[in-house]
Design an enzyme around this catalytic site. Structure first.
Site, PDB file in Angstrom:
ATOM      1  N   ASN A 112       1.181  -1.277   0.082  1.00  0.00           N
ATOM      2  CA  ASN A 112      -0.019  -0.292   0.671  1.00  0.00           C
ATOM      3  C   ASN A 112       0.750   1.509   0.530  1.00  0.00           C
ATOM      4  O   ASN A 112       0.699   2.749  -0.150  1.00  0.00           O
ATOM      5  CB  ASN A 112      -0.748   0.166   1.346  1.00  0.00           C
ATOM      6  CG  ASN A 112      -1.194   1.934   1.338  1.00  0.00           C
ATOM      7  OD1 ASN A 112      -2.442   1.301   0.576  1.00  0.00           O
ATOM      8  ND2 ASN A 112      -1.478   1.689   2.378  1.00  0.00           N
ATOM      9  N   ASP A 167       1.288   6.495   0.033  1.00  0.00           N
ATOM     10  CA  ASP A 167       0.344   5.739  -0.331  1.00  0.00           C
ATOM     11  C   ASP A 167       0.670   5.964  -2.072  1.00  0.00           C
ATOM     12  O   ASP A 167       0.687   7.048  -2.062  1.00  0.00           O
ATOM     13  CB  ASP A 167      -0.671   6.765   0.464  1.00  0.00           C
ATOM     14  CG  ASP A 167      -1.393   5.527   0.499  1.00  0.00           C
ATOM     15  OD1 ASP A 167      -1.799   4.984   0.823  1.00  0.00           O
ATOM     16  OD2 ASP A 167      -2.966   5.704  -0.418  1.00  0.00           O
ATOM     17  N   ASP A 189      -0.532  -6.540   3.757  1.00  0.00           N
ATOM     18  CA  ASP A 189      -0.573  -5.345   4.293  1.00  0.00           C
ATOM     19  C   ASP A 189      -1.455  -4.298   4.639  1.00  0.00           C
ATOM     20  O   ASP A 189      -1.794  -3.641   3.394  1.00  0.00           O
ATOM     21  CB  ASP A 189       1.170  -4.831   5.411  1.00  0.00           C
ATOM     22  CG  ASP A 189       0.833  -3.879   6.452  1.00  0.00           C
ATOM     23  OD1 ASP A 189       0.845  -4.007   7.182  1.00  0.00           O
ATOM     24  OD2 ASP A 189       1.482  -2.901   5.917  1.00  0.00           O
ATOM     25  N   HIS A 234      -6.546   0.052   3.499  1.00  0.00           N
ATOM     26  CA  HIS A 234      -6.101   1.188   2.329  1.00  0.00           C
ATOM     27  C   HIS A 234      -5.743   1.464   1.205  1.00  0.00           C
ATOM     28  O   HIS A 234      -5.680   2.206   0.489  1.00  0.00           O
ATOM     29  CB  HIS A 234      -4.933   1.366   3.258  1.00  0.00           C
ATOM     30  CG  HIS A 234      -4.799   2.014   4.942  1.00  0.00           C
ATOM     31  ND1 HIS A 234      -5.503   3.388   5.601  1.00  0.00           N
ATOM     32  CD2 HIS A 234      -4.686   1.041   6.021  1.00  0.00           C
ATOM     33  CE1 HIS A 234      -5.512   2.870   6.535  1.00  0.00           C
ATOM     34  NE2 HIS A 234      -5.386   1.573   7.116  1.00  0.00           N
ATOM     35  N   GLU A 266      -5.213  -7.702   5.370  1.00  0.00           N
ATOM     36  CA  GLU A 266      -5.561  -7.765   6.403  1.00  0.00           C
ATOM     37  C   GLU A 266      -6.715  -6.093   6.989  1.00  0.00           C
ATOM     38  O   GLU A 266      -6.264  -4.944   6.711  1.00  0.00           O
ATOM     39  CB  GLU A 266      -3.812  -6.568   7.335  1.00  0.00           C
ATOM     40  CG  GLU A 266      -4.732  -5.749   8.698  1.00  0.00           C
ATOM     41  CD  GLU A 266      -3.291  -4.991   9.202  1.00  0.00           C
ATOM     42  OE1 GLU A 266      -3.426  -4.088  10.625  1.00  0.00           O
ATOM     43  OE2 GLU A 266      -2.948  -4.080   8.072  1.00  0.00           O
TER      44      GLU A 266
HETATM   45  C1  ARE Z   1       5.756   4.495  12.172  1.00  0.00           C
HETATM   46  C2  ARE Z   1       6.225   5.077  13.136  1.00  0.00           C
HETATM   47  C3  ARE Z   1       5.143   5.982  12.818  1.00  0.00           C
HETATM   48  C4  ARE Z   1       5.789   7.296  11.639  1.00  0.00           C
HETATM   49  C5  ARE Z   1       5.604   6.021  10.693  1.00  0.00           C
HETATM   50  C6  ARE Z   1       6.434   6.840   9.288  1.00  0.00           C
HETATM   51  O1  ARE Z   1       5.342   4.270  15.041  1.00  0.00           O
HETATM   52  O2  ARE Z   1       5.315   7.422  14.398  1.00  0.00           O
HETATM   53  O3  ARE Z   1       4.932   7.836  11.655  1.00  0.00           O
HETATM   54  O4  ARE Z   1       6.682   4.741  10.904  1.00  0.00           O
HETATM   55  O5  ARE Z   1       7.960   6.885   9.225  1.00  0.00           O
HETATM   56  C7  ARE Z   1       3.365  -0.573  11.844  1.00  0.00           C
HETATM   57  C8  ARE Z   1       3.908   0.384  12.854  1.00  0.00           C
HETATM   58  C9  ARE Z   1       3.255   1.396  13.137  1.00  0.00           C
HETATM   59  C10 ARE Z   1       4.935   2.375  12.251  1.00  0.00           C
HETATM   60  C11 ARE Z   1       4.456   1.410  11.426  1.00  0.00           C
HETATM   61  C12 ARE Z   1       5.431   1.796  10.059  1.00  0.00           C
HETATM   62  O6  ARE Z   1       2.264  -0.146  13.876  1.00  0.00           O
HETATM   63  O7  ARE Z   1       3.574   2.386  14.808  1.00  0.00           O
HETATM   64  O8  ARE Z   1       5.089   3.436  11.758  1.00  0.00           O
HETATM   65  O9  ARE Z   1       4.754  -0.581  10.976  1.00  0.00           O
HETATM   66  O10 ARE Z   1       6.519   1.443  10.274  1.00  0.00           O
HETATM   67  C13 ARE Z   1      -4.832   1.080  11.243  1.00  0.00           C
HETATM   68  C14 ARE Z   1      -4.455   0.632   9.928  1.00  0.00           C
HETATM   69  C15 ARE Z   1      -3.493  -1.261   9.695  1.00  0.00           C
HETATM   70  C16 ARE Z   1      -2.327  -0.853  10.250  1.00  0.00           C
HETATM   71  C17 ARE Z   1      -2.619  -0.793  11.770  1.00  0.00           C
HETATM   72  C18 ARE Z   1      -1.283  -0.864  13.117  1.00  0.00           C
HETATM   73  O11 ARE Z   1      -5.156   0.067   9.411  1.00  0.00           O
HETATM   74  O12 ARE Z   1      -3.076  -1.912   8.631  1.00  0.00           O
HETATM   75  O13 ARE Z   1      -3.443   1.076  11.952  1.00  0.00           O
HETATM   76  N1  ARE Z   1      -1.388  -2.331  10.422  1.00  0.00           N
HETATM   77  C19 ARE Z   1      -0.678  -2.966   9.344  1.00  0.00           C
HETATM   78  C20 ARE Z   1       0.865  -3.433  10.509  1.00  0.00           C
HETATM   79  C21 ARE Z   1       1.669  -2.489  12.015  1.00  0.00           C
HETATM   80  C22 ARE Z   1       1.968  -1.616  10.427  1.00  0.00           C
HETATM   81  C23 ARE Z   1       1.153  -1.016   9.434  1.00  0.00           C
HETATM   82  C24 ARE Z   1       0.083  -1.683   8.886  1.00  0.00           C
HETATM   83  C25 ARE Z   1       2.348  -0.074   8.314  1.00  0.00           C
HETATM   84  O14 ARE Z   1       0.170  -4.593  10.867  1.00  0.00           O
HETATM   85  O15 ARE Z   1       2.295  -3.254  12.089  1.00  0.00           O
HETATM   86  O16 ARE Z   1       2.655  -0.737  11.026  1.00  0.00           O
HETATM   87  O17 ARE Z   1       2.635  -0.899   7.040  1.00  0.00           O
HETATM   88  C26 ARE Z   1      -9.133   0.538  13.761  1.00  0.00           C
HETATM   89  C27 ARE Z   1      -9.000   1.513  12.530  1.00  0.00           C
HETATM   90  C28 ARE Z   1      -8.065   0.241  12.218  1.00  0.00           C
HETATM   91  C29 ARE Z   1      -6.470   0.487  12.421  1.00  0.00           C
HETATM   92  C30 ARE Z   1      -6.671   0.583  13.797  1.00  0.00           C
HETATM   93  C31 ARE Z   1      -5.173   0.716  15.173  1.00  0.00           C
HETATM   94  O18 ARE Z   1      -9.355  -0.380  14.630  1.00  0.00           O
HETATM   95  O19 ARE Z   1     -10.425   0.642  11.937  1.00  0.00           O
HETATM   96  O20 ARE Z   1      -7.787   1.046  10.017  1.00  0.00           O
HETATM   97  O21 ARE Z   1      -5.366   0.004  12.284  1.00  0.00           O
HETATM   98  O22 ARE Z   1      -7.670   1.445  14.832  1.00  0.00           O
HETATM   99  O23 ARE Z   1      -4.810   2.600  14.908  1.00  0.00           O
HETATM  100 CA    CA Z   2      -4.328   3.625   0.256  1.00  0.00          CA
END
Ligand code: ARE
Ligand code: CA
Length: 476
Positions: free
Chosen positions: A107, A169, A199, A203, A230
Site C-alpha cells: 500500500n 501512499d 498489509d 487502505h 488485513e
Molecule cells: C512508524 C512510527 C510512526 C511513523 C511511521 C512512519 O511508529 O510514528 O509515523 O513509522 O515513519 C507498523 C507500526 C507503526 C509504524 C509502521 C511503519 O504499527 O507504528 O509507524 O509499522 O514502520 C491501522 C491500519 C492497519 C495497521 C494498524 C497498525 O488500518 O493497516 O493501523 N496495521 C498494519 C501492520 C502494522 C504496520 C502497518 C500496517 C503499516 O500490521 O504493524 O504499522 O505498514 C481501527 C481502524 C484500523 C486501524 C486500527 C489501529 O481498528 O479501523 O484501520 O489500523 O484502529 O489504529
Molecule cells: Ca492507499
C-alpha cells in the site's frame, strides 16, 4: 472477485514473525514439517528503511520491529537476510512440506529516513528506478486532507488515498504501480511462495486489490495464491472487513479479542469464562470460517496498550487459547510465535546494525509453536478435519468438552484446579491415549488413558489450564 475456487485455503499455519530466513528454514525441517504445520507466514521480506539515528525523547530503540513495514525497494535484502537466503528458505520449507506465506507491504513505501538494509538511498517520494512523485496519491493531489495524512479513519477517500501514519501512499489504481507490485509478488511466487497477508489492505479499495490479484501467476502448488487481507474492524460500510470478503479472506482480529475476553476477561482476578465460547465464529458475529485467518494474537495486537488480546506473557493461558482455537477449528488457525519484548518498540534480537540474529528458543524467542500441547492439537485439528462439533458440554464456568463428529473428542480447562468431568465422547467404547499428555508407544500410552464405556461416556480429569484430547486413531 478473486475466483475462490482456484485458490487453496491454508491448513494450520504458524507466524514466525521476524524470524530470520536461516532460522525459518531450519525450523521448517526440524520442527514445522514433522509437527504437521501446513505453512509458515514470514515478515515482510522486501528491502526497508534502516534507521541511522534516534529521534527525540521517548525514542530509545534504534531498530524497532516496525522498520520492515517501510518499503524502499522490492529487492529482498532485509533485516531477515539476503535474497539468496530467502530463496533457499522457501525451497527448504517446501521440501519439508511447509508452504510459505509472505507479509506483503504494497500500500505504501516508507515515511522517513534515507537509507535502507538493501543499501538503496532515497528521498521523499523518489525511489530511483522504481517510483517517483507521480506514483503517489499525496503529491498527485489525490489525498483530500490538509496534511496528506489520514485524519479521519471513517472517510474512505482519506483511508484509501492519504498517508497512513506518514507512510507514502502508492497510487495503487495506476497501471504502472500495479505492474511494479505484481512484479514483486510474482517474483515471490516464482521463488515458491504460496500466498500473501496483504498489509494495510483496508487502505486500498477492493478494486485495486482485485486488479493486482488478477495479475498474479499461479503458485508452485498449481493454484492462484492465497490472499488474506488485513482489514481491521471499525469504520463504516466500504471500510469494513465484510466489504472485502469478495476480494479475499480477512484477518480475524475480532475473534482474537473474543478469545481474550473469555479466557482472561477484565475482572481483577482474570478468572475467565471459557464456557462463553460455546458460541464462536459466524454465530458470534465473526466473519465466515472459510474466509478468515483465525489467531490468538498477532504482532500488532500483542502490543495492544489496553491489553485487549492475549500474548505470550499470559503463559499457560496463552498456550491454552491456541489449543482451544485448534480444537474449535474456526477459520484457518494461525499460531503466533515471535520474540519477547519489554517496550512496544523493542527490536527482535539483532546485531548492532539491525540484522536479526538466529532464533534461539528461550533466548529472546518464545517458540510457542513448539509447545508440545499445541503441536498435539495441530495433529488433532488435522485429524478431525471439518467434522461437526457435537456433544458440547460445559460446567458453565471454565471447562468445556466436545466431540468433532465421531473423529475425536477434547476437553479444555481454563480453571486453576483440575476438574473431573463425566461426558459423552461420541466414540466407540475402548481405551484411548490422550495425545496431549502422551503418545502411543509399543501398544501402550505414555500419557493419560481415557476409558470410554459402551455408551460413549467417559469420566476424565482435565488438568488445570490443560487439555485432554483423543481421536479414533489414538485408540489403544
Ligand atoms: C512508524 C512510527 C510512526 C511513523 C511511521 C512512519 O511508529 O510514528 O509515523 O513509522 O515513519 C507498523 C507500526 C507503526 C509504524 C509502521 C511503519 O504499527 O507504528 O509507524 O509499522 O514502520 C491501522 C491500519 C492497519 C495497521 C494498524 C497498525 O488500518 O493497516 O493501523 N496495521 C498494519 C501492520 C502494522 C504496520 C502497518 C500496517 C503499516 O500490521 O504493524 O504499522 O505498514 C481501527 C481502524 C484500523 C486501524 C486500527 C489501529 O481498528 O479501523 O484501520 O489500523 O484502529 O489504529
Ligand atoms: Ca492507499
Amino acid at each position: 472477485g478473486r475466483g475462490s475456487r482456484s485458490t487453496q485455503e491454508p491448513g494450520v499455519t504458524v507466524s514466525l514473525w521476524e524470524w530470520n530466513w536461516r532460522s525459518v528454514a531450519r525450523e521448517c525441517t526440524d520442527v514445522l514439517g514433522p509437527a504437521g504445520y501446513d505453512g509458515v507466514q514470514v515478515a515482510p521480506p522486501q528491502n526497508s528503511l534502516k534507521r541511522t539515528a534516534l529521534g527525540n525523547g521517548s525514542d530509545t530503540v534504534l531498530h524497532p520491529w516496525w522498520e520492515v513495514y517501510q518499503a524502499v525497494s522490492y529487492d529482498l535484502t532485509s533485516r531477515m537476510g539476503t535474497e539468496a537466503q530467502f530463496k533457499k528458505m522457501v525451497k527448504t520449507c517446501r521440501r519439508a512440506g511447509v508452504k510459505v506465506y509472505v507479509d506483503a507491504v504494497i500500500n505504501h513505501t516508507t515515511g522517513q529516513g534515507s537509507t535502507s538494509y538493501g543499501g538503496v538511498d532515497y528521498t521523499p517520494y523518489r525511489y530511483d528506478g522504481l517510483y517517483g512523485p507521480e506514483d503517489f496519491h499525496a503529491p498527485s493531489g489525490e489525498c483530500p486532507s490538509s496534511d496528506g495524512g489520514i485524519q479521519d479513519f471513517n472517510a474512505k477517500a482519506q483511508v484509501w488515498n492519504c498517508n497512513l501514519v506518514g507512510l507514502e501512499d502508492l497510487r495503487t489504481g495506476s497501471d504502472d504501480v500495479q505492474a511494479e507490485i505484481a512484479g514483486y509478488l510474482n517474483k515471490l511466487i516464482r521463488y515458491g511462495v504460496s500466498g500473501f497477508r496483504v498489509d494495510a489492505a483496508k487502505h486500498m479499495p477492493p478494486r485495486d486489490l482485485d486488479a493486482i490479484y488478477s495479475r498474479l501467476n499461479r503458485t508452485k502448488d498449481g493454484v492462484k495464491p492465497y490472499w488474506s487481507l488485513e482489514v481491521l474492524p471499525g469504520g463504516p460500510g466500504v471500510l469494513r472487513p465484510e466489504a472485502y470478503l469478495r476480494s479475499g479472506d480477512v484477518l480475524g482480529v475480532d475473534g482474537a479479542r473474543q478469545m481474550q475476553q473469555a479466557f482472561k476477561s477484565y475482572t481483577a482476578d482474570h478468572t475467565g469464562s471459557l464456557s462463553s465460547l460455546e458460541v464462536f465464529g459466524a454465530a458470534a458475529g465473526l466473519t465466515p470460517s472459510g474466509k478468515t485467518v483465525s489467531f490468538v494474537t498477532n504482532h500488532d495486537s500483542e502490543r495492544n496498550d489496553a491489553g485487549d488480546y492475549l500474548n505470550y506473557k499470559d503463559g499457560a493461558t496463552y498456550v491454552l487459547a491456541h489449543q482451544w482455537l485448534l480444537a474449535d477449528g474456526y477459520g484457518s488457525p494461525q499460531v503466533y510465535s515471535s520474540f519477547a519484548w519489554v517496550t512496544k518498540d523493542d527490536s527482535p534480537p539483532a546485531r548492532a546494525d539491525g540484522r536479526i540474529t538466529d532464533a534461539v528458543c528461550g533466548q529472546g524467542w518464545t517458540c510457542v509453536h513448539r509447545d508440545r500441547g499445541i503441536v498435539a492439537m495441530v495433529g488433532w485439528h488435522d485429524y478431525v478435519g471439518a467434522a461437526k462439533r457435537v456433544n458440547f458440554w460445559t460446567d458453565d464456568a471454565n471447562v468445556v468438552a466436545f466431540s468433532k463428529g465421531n473423529r475425536g473428542w477434547v476437553a479444555l480447562n481454563n480453571g486453576t484446579a483440575p476438574k473431573e468431568v463425566r461426558v459423552q465422547t461420541g466414540l466407540p467404547g475402548g481405551r484411548y491415549c490422550d495425545v496431549v499428555s502422551g503418545a502411543e508407544q509399543a501398544g501402550g500410552c505414555t500419557g493419560t488413558v481415557v476409558t470410554v464405556g459402551s455408551t460413549g461416556f467417559a469420566t476424565v480429569t482435565v488438568p488445570a489450564k490443560g487439555v485432554v484430547a483423543v481421536t479414533r486413531a489414538s485408540r489403544l
